[in-house]
Design a protein around this motif. Structure first.
Motif, PDB file in Angstrom:
ATOM      1  N   ASP A  93      -1.127  31.866 -30.300  1.00  0.00           N
ATOM      2  CA  ASP A  93      -0.074  31.208 -31.075  1.00  0.00           C
ATOM      3  C   ASP A  93      -0.139  29.702 -30.850  1.00  0.00           C
ATOM      4  OD1 ASP A  93       2.144  30.629 -32.587  1.00  0.00           O
ATOM      5  OD2 ASP A  93       3.601  31.349 -31.117  1.00  0.00           O
ATOM      6  N   GLU A 107       4.947  24.034 -18.332  1.00  0.00           N
ATOM      7  CA  GLU A 107       5.742  24.889 -19.204  1.00  0.00           C
ATOM      8  C   GLU A 107       4.860  25.963 -19.824  1.00  0.00           C
ATOM      9  OE1 GLU A 107       9.054  24.665 -22.789  1.00  0.00           O
ATOM     10  OE2 GLU A 107       7.826  22.896 -22.337  1.00  0.00           O
ATOM     11  N   PRO A 123       4.706  28.869 -22.486  1.00  0.00           N
ATOM     12  CA  PRO A 123       5.462  29.303 -23.669  1.00  0.00           C
ATOM     13  C   PRO A 123       6.118  30.666 -23.480  1.00  0.00           C
ATOM     14  CG  PRO A 123       3.398  28.315 -24.348  1.00  0.00           C
ATOM     15  CD  PRO A 123       3.352  28.408 -22.843  1.00  0.00           C
ATOM     16  N   GLY A 124       7.424  30.701 -23.699  1.00  0.00           N
ATOM     17  CA  GLY A 124       8.179  31.943 -23.582  1.00  0.00           C
ATOM     18  C   GLY A 124       8.619  32.281 -22.179  1.00  0.00           C
ATOM     19  N   GLU A 135      -2.605  29.061 -24.669  1.00  0.00           N
ATOM     20  CA  GLU A 135      -1.428  28.498 -25.326  1.00  0.00           C
ATOM     21  C   GLU A 135      -0.760  27.449 -24.438  1.00  0.00           C
ATOM     22  OE1 GLU A 135       0.957  31.891 -26.244  1.00  0.00           O
ATOM     23  OE2 GLU A 135      -0.494  32.709 -27.686  1.00  0.00           O
ATOM     24  N   THR A 136      -0.725  27.714 -23.147  1.00  0.00           N
ATOM     25  CA  THR A 136      -0.143  26.756 -22.202  1.00  0.00           C
ATOM     26  C   THR A 136      -0.937  25.457 -22.191  1.00  0.00           C
ATOM     27  OG1 THR A 136       0.660  28.579 -20.814  1.00  0.00           O
ATOM     28  CG2 THR A 136       0.506  26.405 -19.789  1.00  0.00           C
ATOM     29  N   ASN A 188      -0.601  23.585 -25.699  1.00  0.00           N
ATOM     30  CA  ASN A 188       0.704  22.956 -25.897  1.00  0.00           C
ATOM     31  C   ASN A 188       0.901  21.735 -25.002  1.00  0.00           C
ATOM     32  OD1 ASN A 188       1.374  24.850 -27.803  1.00  0.00           O
ATOM     33  ND2 ASN A 188       2.553  26.130 -26.405  1.00  0.00           N
ATOM     34  N   THR A 189       0.214  21.707 -23.861  1.00  0.00           N
ATOM     35  CA  THR A 189       0.390  20.610 -22.914  1.00  0.00           C
ATOM     36  C   THR A 189      -0.624  19.490 -23.119  1.00  0.00           C
ATOM     37  OG1 THR A 189       1.238  22.165 -21.260  1.00  0.00           O
ATOM     38  CG2 THR A 189       0.515  20.015 -20.460  1.00  0.00           C
TER      39      THR A 189
END
Length: 352
Positions: A54, A113, A115-116, A136-137, A140-141
């Motif tokens: 995602d 962080e 996700p989720g 995903e981590t 996103n970072t």
């Protein structure tokens, strides 16, 4: 940026085939090794691939001529059925434009962080959601796109060391004492080491590479991993083609990946076409770009400056932006190891 060149733990056991072929047989061996070995590769279903993660690709830095693979060493015991946490996470970069190979190690204790799941140590992402959530981590970072993943476990590392006849490692007095103390109940021979040069078995080398009971914690641990893999690399360089091929086969059969056979064939051919090259190494976070301390719940973590390290990672992987001011520092653990004034740190170190 101070860039050092060496081969790390999971590049040998994760994309071992690439390195072995480059070091030995050249392009003529690729077809034979590939044909005989790819039926041993464990390729996951599409829904478990990074392509199903995602993430928003249009927001991520990407270059079709720079291939980036997520390399995960799983902290999973042979008797366990759960994923376990990621013992080490790296990004292997194959830069086809500049004909270079690169490795970035990502410190597992970074407070990040997920996700989720909110903020936690980075290695918890793998336990919560495997390679997809780990990716995903990272995406996103750090805003970087990755092309696939490879997962190996600790058994693979031990088997590789044993198959090449062990590795030569110089131990400090404190390191030898630690192994003799922390593994005193083990039946695998970790205590059978002394100060000075040791030819270490797979179990001994794994125990050594996992030590983090020094004042630098995981930073010292990653330094020991580098020393072990340099020793592995030297041994691998001396193997004949038969032993190299057997080592490739054994490694391929223990790898889990989302790369299909066509992709692996392409990567092998690309790496071989480069000839023998050094591997450039990078670490996130850079020195002078993080703090350490207690997070909520009391766990000890690394608090990075994510803006600085995002720029540093993108510069190293893709050559975009400006060279960061942060530095990299190695050889910390062996110089500042635990002393006898901290005996409590010698307890509970045996982990399988």
């Amino acid at each position: 940026m101070n860039t050092k060149k060496f081969s790390w733990k999971k590049i040998v056991t994760g994309i071992l085939a690439c390195i072995l072929i480059v070091c030995s047989a050249g392009a003529g061996a690729v077809a034979a090794i590939y044909k005989a070995g790819t039926d041993r590769i464990n390729t996951v279903a599409e829904e478990d691939s990074l392509g199903a993660a995602d993430v928003s690709d249009e927001d991520l830095v990407y270059d079709q001529d720079v291939i980036n693979l997520l390399l995960i060493g799983a902290d999973k015991r042979e008797s366990e059925t759960s994923l376990g946490r990621s013992d080490s996470v790296m990004i292997g970069t194959i830069d086809l434009k500049n004909k270079t190979l690169k490795l970035t190690t990502l410190m597992r204790d970074m407070y990040i962080e997920i996700p989720g799941h909110g903020y936690n140590k980075f290695n918890a992402a793998y336990a919560f959601g495997g390679p997809k959530l780990t990716y995903e981590t990272l995406a996103n970072t750090f805003d970087v796109k990755l092309d696939g993943y490879i997962v190996v476990d600790m058994k693979v590392f031990r088997d590789v060391v044993d198959q090449i006849g062990g590795v030569d490692i110089e131990l400090t007095a404190e390191e030898a004492t630690y192994l003799q103390t922390a593994y005193k109940t083990s039946s695998h021979g970790e205590t059978e080491v002394t100060e000075g040069l040791n030819t270490m078995t797979g179990y001994q080398a794994l125990a050594y590479s996992r030590i983090r009971q020094d004042i630098t914690g995981d930073f010292g641990r990653t330094d020991r991993q580098r020393k072990v893999i340099m020793a592995i690399y030297e041994k691998v360089m001396s193997l004949n083609i038969t032993d190299l091929t057997n080592l490739v086969f054994d490694s391929l059969s223990s790898i889990t990946t989302d790369l299909d056979e066509a992709h692996i064939r392409s990567l092998l051919t690309s790496v071989v076409s480069m000839g023998k090259v050094d591997i450039e190494q990078h670490r996130i976070p850079l020195e002078e770009t993080y703090d350490t301390g207690r997070a909520d719940g009391g766990m000890w973590v690394i608090f990075p400056d994510y803006d600085v390290n995002k720029a540093a990672l993108q510069y190293f992987m893709f050559g975009i932006g400006e060279e960061p001011e942060g530095t990299e520092s190695f050889n910390q653990g062996n110089e500042h190891f635990i002393t006898y004034e901290a005996p409590e740190k010698l307890e509970g170190g045996s982990t399988y």
